[in-house]
Design a protein around this motif. Structure first.
Motif, PDB file in Angstrom:
ATOM      1  N   MET A 106      19.897 -45.935  -3.842  1.00 37.23           N
ATOM      2  CA  MET A 106      18.531 -46.407  -3.685  1.00 37.23           C
ATOM      3  C   MET A 106      18.318 -46.901  -5.216  1.00 37.23           C
ATOM      4  O   MET A 106      18.458 -45.909  -6.399  1.00 37.23           O
ATOM      5  CB  MET A 106      17.757 -45.608  -2.871  1.00 37.23           C
ATOM      6  N   ALA A 107      17.298 -48.265  -5.393  1.00 37.82           N
ATOM      7  CA  ALA A 107      17.308 -48.228  -6.732  1.00 37.82           C
ATOM      8  C   ALA A 107      15.727 -48.754  -6.823  1.00 37.82           C
ATOM      9  O   ALA A 107      15.154 -49.180  -5.699  1.00 37.82           O
ATOM     10  CB  ALA A 107      18.109 -49.597  -6.369  1.00 37.82           C
ATOM     11  N   SER A 108      15.265 -47.138  -7.150  1.00 33.62           N
ATOM     12  CA  SER A 108      13.242 -47.857  -7.760  1.00 33.62           C
ATOM     13  C   SER A 108      13.164 -47.317  -6.742  1.00 33.62           C
ATOM     14  O   SER A 108      11.601 -47.894  -6.310  1.00 33.62           O
ATOM     15  CB  SER A 108      13.242 -48.969  -8.049  1.00 33.62           C
ATOM     16  N   GLY A 109      13.311 -46.651  -5.606  1.00 28.81           N
ATOM     17  CA  GLY A 109      12.751 -47.538  -4.629  1.00 28.81           C
ATOM     18  C   GLY A 109      13.267 -48.258  -2.976  1.00 28.81           C
ATOM     19  O   GLY A 109      12.660 -48.539  -1.543  1.00 28.81           O
ATOM     20  N   ILE A 110      13.473 -49.075  -3.950  1.00 29.13           N
ATOM     21  CA  ILE A 110      14.479 -49.893  -2.655  1.00 29.13           C
ATOM     22  C   ILE A 110      15.753 -49.909  -2.606  1.00 29.13           C
ATOM     23  O   ILE A 110      16.816 -49.444  -3.639  1.00 29.13           O
ATOM     24  CB  ILE A 110      13.853 -51.860  -3.287  1.00 29.13           C
ATOM     25  N   ALA A 111      16.249 -50.330  -1.304  1.00 30.26           N
ATOM     26  CA  ALA A 111      17.615 -49.887  -0.782  1.00 30.26           C
ATOM     27  C   ALA A 111      17.994 -50.836  -1.804  1.00 30.26           C
ATOM     28  O   ALA A 111      18.224 -52.001  -1.521  1.00 30.26           O
ATOM     29  CB  ALA A 111      17.643 -50.184   0.829  1.00 30.26           C
ATOM     30  N   ILE A 112      20.452 -50.573  -0.841  1.00 28.38           N
ATOM     31  CA  ILE A 112      20.793 -52.011  -2.501  1.00 28.38           C
ATOM     32  C   ILE A 112      21.681 -51.868  -1.071  1.00 28.38           C
ATOM     33  O   ILE A 112      21.932 -51.289  -0.244  1.00 28.38           O
ATOM     34  CB  ILE A 112      21.203 -51.230  -3.258  1.00 28.38           C
ATOM     35  N   ASP A 113      21.394 -53.584  -0.361  1.00 29.14           N
ATOM     36  CA  ASP A 113      22.326 -53.451   0.999  1.00 29.14           C
ATOM     37  C   ASP A 113      23.929 -53.436   0.814  1.00 29.14           C
ATOM     38  O   ASP A 113      24.728 -53.806  -0.566  1.00 29.14           O
ATOM     39  CB  ASP A 113      21.633 -55.732   0.920  1.00 29.14           C
ATOM     40  N   ALA A 114      24.239 -53.675   1.565  1.00 26.06           N
ATOM     41  CA  ALA A 114      25.574 -52.878   1.975  1.00 26.06           C
ATOM     42  C   ALA A 114      26.619 -54.645   1.121  1.00 26.06           C
ATOM     43  O   ALA A 114      27.396 -54.244   0.811  1.00 26.06           O
ATOM     44  CB  ALA A 114      26.109 -52.082   3.106  1.00 26.06           C
ATOM     45  N   GLU A 115      26.284 -56.369   1.792  1.00 28.64           N
ATOM     46  CA  GLU A 115      26.974 -56.850   0.992  1.00 28.64           C
ATOM     47  C   GLU A 115      27.092 -57.219   0.057  1.00 28.64           C
ATOM     48  O   GLU A 115      27.936 -57.466  -0.808  1.00 28.64           O
ATOM     49  CB  GLU A 115      26.316 -58.215   2.202  1.00 28.64           C
TER      50      GLU A 115
END
Length: 160
Positions: A1-10
């Motif tokens: 997770m980056a700054s509260g936003i998720a990082i898409d598996a793609e």
């Protein structure tokens, strides 16, 4: 997770295709999703494939020119979008003239980006690099001239 936003598996899948295995891409790009909740791979036009029919140093220059053109053409909303760009640069070393390559992690955040976009982008960078487990040399660029300056340094073998 980056700054509260998720990082898409793609993102990891795209990076793996860039870094290992097929290595079909010269350049890949990621951005924050429109809802500002995830880091996602950018549109297909930003995923620049290698042209194996020509010299790889020539392909590097062509891909860099295409990238720079894409960063300044198009609609204002797209141009103002911060992006993480990973570019594989093939060059000849200055000392012994051998062919080699280096991946550059370009943190593209133009001054025309909104403050919110810039903040989310900046606070998400570490999370993305950790998620991708990339060791590419990182540079910050707010203008195409800054990218071209790095290009010149790479062509001369002057970047670590």
């Amino acid at each position: 997770m980056a700054s509260g936003i998720a990082i898409d598996a793609e993102c990891k899948g795209l990076y793996d295709k860039f870094q290992t295995g097929e290595k079909v891409f010269r350049c890949i790009a990621f951005r924050v999703s429109p809802d500002m909740k995830r880091v996602i791979p950018d549109d297909e036009k930003w995923q620049i494939k290698k042209d194996t029919s020509i010299c790889q140093r020539e392909d590097t220059k062509n891909a860099m020119q295409l990238l720079c053109n894409q960063l300044v053409t198009g609609d204002d909303k797209s141009n103002a979008q911060p992006r993480w760009i990973i570019f594989n640069f093939e060059f000849e070393t200055a000392i012994d003239k051998r062919s080699t390559d280096k991946s550059i992690f370009i943190k593209w955040c133009p001054e025309t980006s909104t403050i919110k976009n810039r903040m989310v982008f900046t606070t998400s960078t570490k999370g993305l690099t950790d998620y991708l487990n990339t060791s590419a040399t990182a540079i910050q660029a707010d203008s195409v001239d800054e990218i071209k300056e790095v290009l010149g340094k790479l062509e001369n073998g002057n970047i670590k």
